[in-house]
Enzyme design. Structure first.
Site, short mmCIF file in Angstrom:
data_model
loop_
_atom_site.label_atom_id
_atom_site.label_comp_id
_atom_site.label_asym_id
_atom_site.label_seq_id
_atom_site.Cartn_x
_atom_site.Cartn_y
_atom_site.Cartn_z
CD GLU A 54 0.19 -1.29 3.19
OE1 GLU A 54 0.40 -2.25 2.43
OE2 GLU A 54 0.31 -1.38 4.43
CG HIS A 95 -5.73 -5.74 1.51
ND1 HIS A 95 -6.20 -6.33 2.66
CD2 HIS A 95 -4.46 -5.38 1.78
CE1 HIS A 95 -5.25 -6.34 3.57
NE2 HIS A 95 -4.17 -5.77 3.07
CD GLU A 96 -2.24 -4.02 -0.78
OE1 GLU A 96 -1.88 -3.29 0.16
OE2 GLU A 96 -2.18 -5.27 -0.72
CG HIS A 156 -3.38 -1.08 3.82
ND1 HIS A 156 -3.38 -1.30 5.18
CD2 HIS A 156 -3.01 -2.26 3.26
CE1 HIS A 156 -3.03 -2.57 5.43
NE2 HIS A 156 -2.81 -3.18 4.27
CD GLU A 198 -1.83 -5.69 6.51
OE1 GLU A 198 -2.85 -5.86 5.81
OE2 GLU A 198 -0.84 -5.03 6.11
CG ASP A 237 10.41 -9.97 6.86
OD1 ASP A 237 9.33 -9.38 6.61
OD2 ASP A 237 11.53 -9.50 6.59
CE1 TYR A 250 -1.22 -9.98 6.83
CE2 TYR A 250 -2.63 -8.85 5.27
CZ TYR A 250 -1.37 -9.14 5.75
OH TYR A 250 -0.29 -8.57 5.15
N1 BES Z 1 1.11 -4.40 3.76
C1 BES Z 1 0.84 -5.68 3.24
C2 BES Z 1 2.06 -6.38 2.71
C3 BES Z 1 3.17 -6.58 3.72
C4 BES Z 1 2.89 -6.90 5.03
C5 BES Z 1 4.47 -6.44 3.33
C6 BES Z 1 3.93 -7.06 5.95
C7 BES Z 1 5.51 -6.61 4.23
C8 BES Z 1 5.22 -6.92 5.55
C9 BES Z 1 -0.22 -5.63 2.13
O1 BES Z 1 -1.22 -4.69 2.37
C10 BES Z 1 -0.90 -6.96 2.09
O2 BES Z 1 -1.46 -7.33 3.08
N2 BES Z 1 -0.88 -7.64 0.96
C11 BES Z 1 -1.56 -8.90 0.78
C12 BES Z 1 -2.87 -8.64 0.07
C13 BES Z 1 -4.03 -9.43 0.54
C14 BES Z 1 -4.24 -9.51 2.01
C15 BES Z 1 -5.30 -8.98 -0.16
C16 BES Z 1 -0.66 -9.81 -0.05
O3 BES Z 1 0.42 -9.37 -0.44
O4 BES Z 1 -1.02 -10.94 -0.31
ZN ZN Z 2 -2.48 -5.22 4.00
#
Ligand code: BES
Ligand code: ZN
Length: 593
Positions: free
Chosen positions: A263, A287-288, A291, A310, A367, A375
């Site tokens: 996002e 989703h993004e 955010h 999340e 990570d 989520y």
């Molecule tokens: N912000 C996250 C991606 C992220 C989280 C990157 C933690 C690094 C560390 C992003 O908004 C996300 O949640 N992406 C999901 C999308 C889904 C939940 C619709 C993805 O990448 O799968």
């Molecule tokens: Zn997210």
């Protein structure tokens, strides 16, 4: 000295950065950024200022009036990196640090031309969340600190640069064959939302405030897939209030991008696996986009409160899906989320502290802690609050929440008194302490039902007993229904069953990666050789961790596929993002034999 974030050296007794000025020279030949970061402290300051760095070479530091600033780099800590302690002379308002990144900086992936769609130009992209901004610049790398920024980025002529900021002009670069692109981000953002990409990029307008960027070869497909984004922004504004970030642009990255979406404000980054050709995966865009309110306006103070980002955003995403596609589609989205949640709880164990919403992450790499729990458990808590007070009251609460905390970064413990003040008694009624501070899933978690869901799961669960969908049923399924059917099939099937599924559901050639990967997990996990070539193709091209993890795990089930996985990984490894590489190494490490 007080450190408020276990993932940062930032010290709350020291001055906070108020503004950031960046000058970056993008050197594709050496795969480094040669940078100058100017941190504006607002008031005249003196004494120690601790910054986060990882794999950075620090060349010099000086004040705005040209005085040298003494500095010392601490020892390397495995998760945090190295503390850069500056010793500011009296009256320092700004400090300028000259530095260089390392070719293997985790935040940056440098792609060779062969790894792009066009195959002619190199590509660079950043991914700073959660704590990788420190490999791109020295900074207070905690979401507790928010800064507006300006950046001047020098890149090879002919390429384009985008950032999580507004464009603010271009000029000839300092050397022949270079151009300098200028960006301005007037709103204060946390370091994890800093973002940069450079490559052969084209853009197509989708509305007066939304545009999609991609390599020229994919920009038309991307514009078609995301054509509905303006309607989505308008639906989001009706639900959550005005969109505060001026433009909502998107960048479709090369396939090694390790996430589905990120996002980055004003410039969402997206995996090209969303280009399914049927607009069925745009919930990631929902989703993004969501955010922009939950996450980018109201931000988690540290990764220990990641559920605030999340959990709220998944809830908001589903409200958007409901507004745009109805409640049946939304129930299916919750069901897909339930599957991911169950798998995450199973992976960590139901009594693991990582299944809490409010986590303790001292000494833990964010990570490694990443999972569907913040989520989906988070979204279920938000939904439970909504169901308890009713939608109208809850929507008023969400507006008040955003209005109260916009452009700030908050903890769970700051959220709770606000919730109590706005919706008295509700926290106790839902047993919120269990949800936040307890492990596993509370018994009062909402369950989302729908007729389609019941039919699909019954049909899939009857597969072992001989139940098969009819050709008419199969043609009537939309991609989400197909995915749910596959998700509920038995994991180990005979070669005959695999052949039946592939013939009747036309699975192996699919371009929708949600369906394709779910199928390959079943088939490869069942040692079904006809899919091995497609498995190799996906794993060699796509770096999205959501797909790599289950596919490599499924390959671990049989000796023959274990060998295949090791061989594919050896070939694909150099093309993977550092984050993807790490995840797969840990999956392969759990293979036996
Ligand atoms: N912000 C996250 C991606 C992220 C989280 C990157 C933690 C690094 C560390 C992003 O908004 C996300 O949640 N992406 C999901 C999308 C889904 C939940 C619709 C993805 O990448 O799968
Ligand atoms: Zn997210």
């Amino acid at each position: 000295m007080t450190r408020l974030d276990p993932h940062s050296y930032c010290d709350s007794d020291q001055p906070r950065t108020r503004r950031l000025d960046l000058a970056l020279d993008v050197d594709f030949a050496r795969q480094v950024l040669v940078g100058r970061a100017t941190l504006d402290l607002g008031d005249p300051s003196s004494g120690p200022l601790d910054l986060d760095t990882k794999d950075l070479a620090i060349r010099s530091a000086r004040t705005d009036d040209g005085r040298a600033v003494r500095f010392v780099l601490g020892d390397e800590e495995p998760i945090l990196g190295r503390r850069l302690r500056l010793d500011l002379p009296a009256g320092t308002r700004q400090v300028e640090i000259a530095y260089e990144t390392a070719p293997d900086a985790v935040a940056l992936q440098w792609l060779a031309p062969e790894q792009t769609e066009g195959k002619r130009h190199p590509f660079l992209f950043s991914q700073c969340q959660s704590i990788h901004a420190r490999t791109m610049l020295p900074c207070q790398d905690t979401p507790l600190v928010r800064v507006p920024y300006r950046a001047e980025v020098t890149i090879p002529e002919g390429l384009a640069a985008v950032m999580s900021a507004g464009p603010s002009g271009q000029r000839a670069g300092p050397r022949p064959g270079t151009r300098t692109w200028v960006f301005e981000m007037p709103q204060a953002i946390p370091s994890y939302l800093l973002a940069l990409a450079v490559g052969d990029l084209a853009a197509k307008d989708l509305s007066h405030r939304a545009r999609v960027w991609a390599e020229p070869e994919t920009v038309a497909a991307a514009a078609w897939e995301f054509a509905g984004v303006e309607a989505m922004i308008q639906a989001a504004e009706r639900l959550f209030g005005p969109y505060e970030w001026d433009r909502y642009d998107m960048l479709v990255l090369p396939p090694s991008f390790p996430y589905g979406g990120m996002e980055n404000p004003r410039m969402t980054f997206l995996t090209p696996t969303l280009l399914a050709g049927d607009r069925s995966l745009v919930d990631v865009v929902a989703h993004e986009l969501a955010h922009s309110w939950t996450g980018n306006l109201v931000t988690n103070a540290t990764m220990e409160h990641f559920w605030l980002n999340e959990g709220f955003t998944v809830w908001a995403e589903r409200r958007l899906v409901e507004a745009l596609h109805g409640s049946e589609a939304t129930a299916l989205a919750w069901a897909i989320g339930q599957k991911a949640l169950d798998e995450s709880v199973a992976r960590f164990g139901a009594d693991s502290p990582l299944t809490k919403l409010r986590t303790d992450l001292a000494g833990v790499d964010p990570d490694e802690a990443f999972s569907s729990i913040p989520y989906e458990k988070g979204a279920r808590l938000v939904s439970l609050l909504e169901q308890t007070v009713g939608r109208e009251r809850f929507d008023r609460f969400v507006h008040a929440y955003i209005a109260r905390f916009r452009f700030t970064s908050i903890t769970t413990e700051e959220f709770l008194p606000f919730l109590e003040a706005e919706l008295p008694g509700v926290a106790a009624k839902v047993g919120i302490r269990d949800w936040l501070y307890g492990v596993g899933m509370p018994a009062n978690a909402p369950v989302f039902r729908s007729d389609a869901l019941t039919t699909l799961t019954a049909l899939a669960e009857g597969f072992a007993g001989g139940a098969r969908p009819s050709p008419e049923q199969i043609t009537a399924w939309n991609p989400t229904q197909m995915l749910i059917y596959l998700q509920h099939l038995p994991r180990a099937l005979s070669a005959g069953d695999c052949a039946w599924l592939d013939a009747n559901l036309a699975l192996t050639p699919r371009g929708n990666h949600e369906i394709l990967v779910e199928w390959l997990v079943i088939a490869a996990g069942s040692d079904y050789a006809p899919v091995f070539a497609r498995v190799r193709d996906v794993l060699s091209r796509v770096g999205r961790m959501k797909y790599l993890r289950p596919l490599y795990a499924a390959l671990g089930r049989q000796p023959r596929t274990r060998a295949l996985a090791r061989e594919i990984f050896a070939g694909a490894r150099p093309g993977y993002h550092a984050l993807s590489r790490r995840v797969i190494e840990s999956v392969l490490g759990k293979y036996d034999g």
